[in-house]
Design a protein around this motif. Structure first.
Motif, mmCIF file in Angstrom:
data_model
loop_
_atom_site.group_PDB
_atom_site.id
_atom_site.type_symbol
_atom_site.label_atom_id
_atom_site.label_comp_id
_atom_site.label_asym_id
_atom_site.label_seq_id
_atom_site.Cartn_x
_atom_site.Cartn_y
_atom_site.Cartn_z
ATOM 1 N N TRP A 135 54.172 97.657 73.066
ATOM 2 C CA TRP A 135 53.855 96.805 74.213
ATOM 3 C C TRP A 135 52.569 96.009 74.013
ATOM 4 C CZ3 TRP A 135 58.385 97.147 75.757
ATOM 5 C CH2 TRP A 135 59.067 98.350 75.812
ATOM 6 N N ARG A 136 51.767 96.347 73.018
ATOM 7 C CA ARG A 136 50.555 95.569 72.752
ATOM 8 C C ARG A 136 50.836 94.341 71.894
ATOM 9 N NH1 ARG A 136 45.983 100.303 71.603
ATOM 10 N NH2 ARG A 136 46.282 101.410 73.567
ATOM 11 N N HIS A 137 52.056 94.253 71.380
ATOM 12 C CA HIS A 137 52.469 93.100 70.580
ATOM 13 C C HIS A 137 53.409 92.268 71.443
ATOM 14 C CE1 HIS A 137 54.265 90.626 67.506
ATOM 15 N NE2 HIS A 137 53.510 91.161 66.556
ATOM 16 N N ARG A 138 52.980 91.079 71.822
ATOM 17 C CA ARG A 138 53.702 90.283 72.800
ATOM 18 C C ARG A 138 55.170 90.065 72.418
ATOM 19 N NH1 ARG A 138 53.813 89.998 77.743
ATOM 20 N NH2 ARG A 138 55.932 90.584 77.211
ATOM 21 N N PHE A 139 55.436 89.635 71.205
ATOM 22 C CA PHE A 139 56.808 89.302 70.821
ATOM 23 C C PHE A 139 57.661 90.555 70.664
ATOM 24 C CE2 PHE A 139 55.606 84.954 68.798
ATOM 25 C CZ PHE A 139 55.351 84.477 70.062
ATOM 26 N N MET A 140 57.074 91.643 70.184
ATOM 27 C CA MET A 140 57.827 92.896 70.096
ATOM 28 C C MET A 140 58.231 93.368 71.489
ATOM 29 S SD MET A 140 56.099 95.228 67.131
ATOM 30 C CE MET A 140 56.005 94.678 65.415
ATOM 31 N N ALA A 141 57.299 93.272 72.425
ATOM 32 C CA ALA A 141 57.603 93.663 73.799
ATOM 33 C C ALA A 141 58.713 92.783 74.370
ATOM 34 C CB ALA A 141 56.342 93.567 74.657
ATOM 35 N N ASP A 142 58.652 91.479 74.098
ATOM 36 C CA ASP A 142 59.691 90.571 74.583
ATOM 37 C C ASP A 142 61.058 90.949 74.032
ATOM 38 O OD1 ASP A 142 57.855 89.163 76.036
ATOM 39 O OD2 ASP A 142 57.629 87.548 74.575
ATOM 40 N N ASP A 143 61.123 91.280 72.736
ATOM 41 C CA ASP A 143 62.404 91.647 72.130
ATOM 42 C C ASP A 143 62.984 92.896 72.780
ATOM 43 O OD1 ASP A 143 62.323 89.518 70.428
ATOM 44 O OD2 ASP A 143 61.564 90.633 68.706
ATOM 45 N N ALA A 144 62.137 93.889 73.048
ATOM 46 C CA ALA A 144 62.617 95.122 73.673
ATOM 47 C C ALA A 144 63.159 94.848 75.075
ATOM 48 C CB ALA A 144 61.495 96.155 73.720
ATOM 49 N N LEU A 145 62.446 94.027 75.842
ATOM 50 C CA LEU A 145 62.864 93.736 77.214
ATOM 51 C C LEU A 145 64.120 92.874 77.254
ATOM 52 C CD1 LEU A 145 59.373 93.002 78.833
ATOM 53 C CD2 LEU A 145 60.670 95.133 78.888
ATOM 54 N N ARG A 146 64.233 91.934 76.327
ATOM 55 C CA ARG A 146 65.383 91.022 76.333
ATOM 56 C C ARG A 146 66.685 91.722 75.969
ATOM 57 N NH1 ARG A 146 62.031 86.330 73.113
ATOM 58 N NH2 ARG A 146 60.944 85.457 74.937
ATOM 59 N N ALA A 147 66.601 92.804 75.214
ATOM 60 C CA ALA A 147 67.826 93.489 74.786
ATOM 61 C C ALA A 147 68.510 94.203 75.935
ATOM 62 C CB ALA A 147 67.496 94.488 73.671
ATOM 63 N N ALA A 148 67.755 94.540 76.976
ATOM 64 C CA ALA A 148 68.308 95.370 78.053
ATOM 65 C C ALA A 148 69.424 94.664 78.815
ATOM 66 C CB ALA A 148 67.187 95.794 79.007
ATOM 67 N N SER A 152 72.385 94.066 87.454
ATOM 68 C CA SER A 152 72.257 92.904 86.575
ATOM 69 C C SER A 152 71.126 91.995 87.029
ATOM 70 C CB SER A 152 73.570 92.130 86.534
ATOM 71 O OG SER A 152 73.489 91.054 85.638
ATOM 72 N N THR A 153 70.917 91.933 88.348
ATOM 73 C CA THR A 153 69.789 91.149 88.874
ATOM 74 C C THR A 153 68.474 91.877 88.657
ATOM 75 O OG1 THR A 153 71.234 90.210 90.584
ATOM 76 C CG2 THR A 153 68.843 90.054 90.928
ATOM 77 N N ALA A 154 68.472 93.193 88.892
ATOM 78 C CA ALA A 154 67.237 93.968 88.768
ATOM 79 C C ALA A 154 66.741 94.027 87.329
ATOM 80 C CB ALA A 154 67.457 95.382 89.304
ATOM 81 N N VAL A 155 67.653 94.091 86.356
ATOM 82 C CA VAL A 155 67.245 94.249 84.966
ATOM 83 C C VAL A 155 66.560 92.996 84.435
ATOM 84 C CG1 VAL A 155 69.344 93.403 83.846
ATOM 85 C CG2 VAL A 155 68.019 95.223 82.760
ATOM 86 N N GLN A 156 66.790 91.851 85.077
ATOM 87 C CA GLN A 156 66.140 90.616 84.623
ATOM 88 C C GLN A 156 64.636 90.641 84.864
ATOM 89 O OE1 GLN A 156 68.279 86.872 85.403
ATOM 90 N NE2 GLN A 156 69.868 88.110 86.382
ATOM 91 N N ASP A 157 64.216 91.527 85.748
ATOM 92 C CA ASP A 157 62.789 91.661 86.030
ATOM 93 C C ASP A 157 62.252 92.934 85.386
ATOM 94 O OD1 ASP A 157 60.360 90.888 87.102
ATOM 95 O OD2 ASP A 157 60.636 92.089 88.911
ATOM 96 N N ALA A 158 62.840 93.279 84.256
ATOM 97 C CA ALA A 158 62.477 94.539 83.596
ATOM 98 C C ALA A 158 61.038 94.500 83.103
ATOM 99 C CB ALA A 158 63.408 94.791 82.417
ATOM 100 N N SER A 159 60.370 95.606 83.249
ATOM 101 C CA SER A 159 59.023 95.777 82.708
ATOM 102 C C SER A 159 58.911 97.194 82.190
ATOM 103 C CB SER A 159 57.962 95.522 83.787
ATOM 104 O OG SER A 159 58.126 96.417 84.857
ATOM 105 N N PRO A 160 58.212 97.409 81.099
ATOM 106 C CA PRO A 160 58.144 98.758 80.525
ATOM 107 C C PRO A 160 57.414 99.726 81.441
ATOM 108 C CG PRO A 160 56.587 97.296 79.435
ATOM 109 C CD PRO A 160 57.424 96.443 80.329
ATOM 110 N N SER A 161 57.945 100.925 81.536
ATOM 111 C CA SER A 161 57.316 101.971 82.330
ATOM 112 C C SER A 161 57.503 103.295 81.625
ATOM 113 C CB SER A 161 57.956 102.029 83.728
ATOM 114 O OG SER A 161 59.333 102.355 83.614
ATOM 115 N N LYS A 162 56.815 104.315 82.093
ATOM 116 C CA LYS A 162 56.955 105.652 81.531
ATOM 117 C C LYS A 162 58.064 106.367 82.300
ATOM 118 C CE LYS A 162 52.210 106.061 79.831
ATOM 119 N NZ LYS A 162 50.976 106.861 79.838
ATOM 120 N N ALA A 163 59.297 106.044 81.920
ATOM 121 C CA ALA A 163 60.444 106.568 82.662
ATOM 122 C C ALA A 163 60.629 108.063 82.473
ATOM 123 C CB ALA A 163 61.724 105.832 82.225
ATOM 124 N N ASP A 164 60.021 108.633 81.441
ATOM 125 C CA ASP A 164 60.152 110.069 81.202
ATOM 126 C C ASP A 164 59.111 110.887 81.954
ATOM 127 O OD1 ASP A 164 62.377 110.308 79.389
ATOM 128 O OD2 ASP A 164 61.152 109.216 77.954
#
Length: 553
Positions: free
Chosen positions: A491-504, A537-549
């Motif tokens: 998450w400290r790498h902007r483009f890596m974070a974007d790739d993870a979020l976009r895949a969802a 499908s609408t909610a996932v477009q606003d995805a942000s990383p969290s500590k889900a565990d």
């Protein structure tokens, strides 16, 4: 991306051949075996979940302390190839066999160096033991003085060495003995010094070789790791055959379809869970006059599996997804503080792989209570192996409720410690005619203290347990896996974070579409499923990383 260990001649040296260039993480981890940093630097690579432990040696054994490369390569080989070793965690995005082969190669290079240094120590040291002990005492005092915080400590240490040298010259000229003992005393003064110069040449040659390999790996040239001792040259070479089998076992375990969930640590090797989306609705017949056609969780999972294969296809020519790895995983829960894992065994397991019929049985039956669970995973290895994105899908049916859960896991790049290239040792000094300005001066690749350390360690290097007891070593974080042990957050790498979020979003939509199609084919009213799917499908477009565990209960 894979690394094929191809060996053209079974009786020749092993040189791994890489199938592509996407091996940044592998080569970064392998380069650590060739490094000459202080061993304490390994602590800089620790993350919040996995900690490396420094095991100190004897207080009086500082001269036997290893550097980072020596300790790392020995620890990796012992942990990953040692007899009776504990199970390993898969290294997604890296090839552990290549890392181990480089560790073995680095050990071989140092072993050859130590053999030469042992000869030097015998000829120039042990035969003239009194002089060797005196010189070692002087160097120990000099090192202790030089490590003080006082700015004048360095100059004082150098002055001490010069003063002792002057006394040695006076001793040679005004010898208090005569005859044989006079010449022996002179030799005791001179031979250790000659041995030091000889040892320095050996150490510098080896240091250049190690640093060259270190630099080549990080430059992506994939320098080969020659491990000739892993290739039997005769039927009676049991040691070489055991090493070959250990490497084959390591490669097989890397392909295992069994993983472990360690609570807040997430799935070991895949990273923590950063997002979770659940679709759960009642199974209601589409036609009230007819019952639902019986189906199983595996039927839904199989349809999702087939549809996920289409992810790499794109409507527009914009690049899109690369081909993902789609696998069925059996997830075993372990305690967050567990120091070891236990892989499934029995007739349903072959070469660390759980058989298909056992996977289906777990998928259909083990959905509540104790036991392993089934997940379908779609995984991308991106950024030359530095980013691992995994979306895990599980389907459960309890009473009349079907639940489809999609979770996102992300494993970031290996710590920057492993990607740093070698730098020539330098120091800043004042210019002669412009004292207000400074300039950099190159220092010897191997300094005086390092030559002494290597020469003293060499005669006992043939027995690593004694060397570890004297100088210390490192204990790798358990449960150990090369890739996740030193991974940073993406998450400290902007483009890596974007790739993870976009895949969802695409994965979630494909999963829901495939599942709803199966439900419709089996006579289930999918209206509520469709409504809930649209909401997610609408909610996932606003995805942000969290500590889900981390459950805030």
């Amino acid at each position: 991306m894979t690394v094929e260990s191809g060996y053209g001649d079974i009786f020749g040296p092993q040189v791994p051949r890489t199938s592509d260039g996407d091996q940044t993480a592998t080569f970064a981890l392998a380069s650590a075996s060739y490094r000459d940093n202080p061993v304490a630097d390994i602590k800089k690579a620790d993350n919040e979940w996995h900690q490396t432990t420094l095991k100190p040696g004897r207080k009086w054994g500082r001269i036997f302390r290893p550097n980072l490369g020596e300790a790392y390569s020995r620890a990796v080989v012992d942990r990953m190839l040692g007899p009776g070793r504990k199970p390993l965690i898969q290294s997604f995005g890296a090839e552990p066999q290549v890392v181990v082969e480089h560790a073995l190669a680095a050990n071989n290079i140092r072993k050859d160096r130590d053999n030469y240094l042992t000869v030097v120590m015998v000829l120039c040291g042990l035969l003239f033991l009194p002089g060797l002990l005196v010189w070692l005492l002087i160097f120990s005092i000099r090192t202790t003085v030089a490590k003080r915080d006082d700015k004048r400590a360095g100059a004082l240490a150098t002055t001490l060495l010069v003063a002792v040298g002057a006394l040695a010259v006076i001793f040679l000229i005004r010898m208090p003995f005569t005859g044989f003992w006079a010449w022996y005393a002179r030799a005791c003064v001179v031979m250790p010094v000659i041995g030091w110069f000889w040892a320095k040449q050996i150490c510098e040659r080896t240091a250049k070789d190690l640093r060259g390999r270190w630099d080549s790996l990080l430059a992506g040239s994939s320098v080969g790791a020659k491990v000739p001792e892993a290739v039997p040259t005769s039927p009676g070479e049991t040691k070489a055959d055991q090493l070959r089998q250990s490497l084959a076992k390591l490669a097989a375990e890397q392909q295992s379809n069994s993983v472990f969930y360690a609570g807040p640590k997430g799935i070991l090797g895949m990273g923590t869970r950063w997002g979770s989306w659940q679709l759960a609705e009642d199974l209601v017949p589409a036609d009230p006059s007819r019952e639902i056609h019986p189906f199983r969780s595996w039927d839904v999972i199989r349809a999702i599996h087939d549809q996920l294969r289409m992810l790499e296809r794109n409507t527009l020519n914009t690049g899109g997804f690369p081909k993902p790895s789609i696998r069925h995983w059996i997830v075993t829960p372990i305690a967050e503080s567990a120091k070891a894992v236990s892989r499934p065994e029995g007739t349903d397991v072959e070469a660390f792989q759980i058989k298909t019929h056992a996977i289906q049985d777990i998928c259909n039956k083990q959905q509540f209570g104790a036991g392993d669970r089934h997940y379908l995973g779609v995984q991308w290895t991106l950024w030359d192996g530095q980013l691992i994105i995994t979306m895990m899908i599980t389907v459960t049916v309890l009473h009349e409720t079907l639940r489809i859960e999609v979770t996102g896991h992300a494993l970031g790049p290996v710590n920057g410690l492993f990607t740093g290239k070698p730098e020539a040792p330098t120091k800043e000094v004042q210019k002669s005619f412009k004292p207000w300005e400074t300039r950099k001066v190159n220092l010897p690749l191997v300094n005086t203290d390092e030559v002494v350390r290597l020469a003293v360690r060499a005669p006992i290097s043939w027995y690593p347990p004694l060397l570890n007891w004297l100088g210390g070593t490192i204990a790798l974080p358990e449960p150990f896996g090369l890739r996740h042990a030193w991974a940073d957050q993406p998450w400290r790498h902007r483009f890596m974070a974007d790739d993870a979020l976009r895949a969802a979003t695409p994965v979630l939509r494909v999963v829901h579409a495939a599942a709803i199609r199966v439900l419709e084919e089996n006579g289930v009213n999918t209206e509520k499923f469709g409504t809930r799917s649209a909401f997610l499908s609408t909610a996932v477009q606003d995805a942000s990383p969290s500590k889900a565990d981390v459950y805030d209960a």
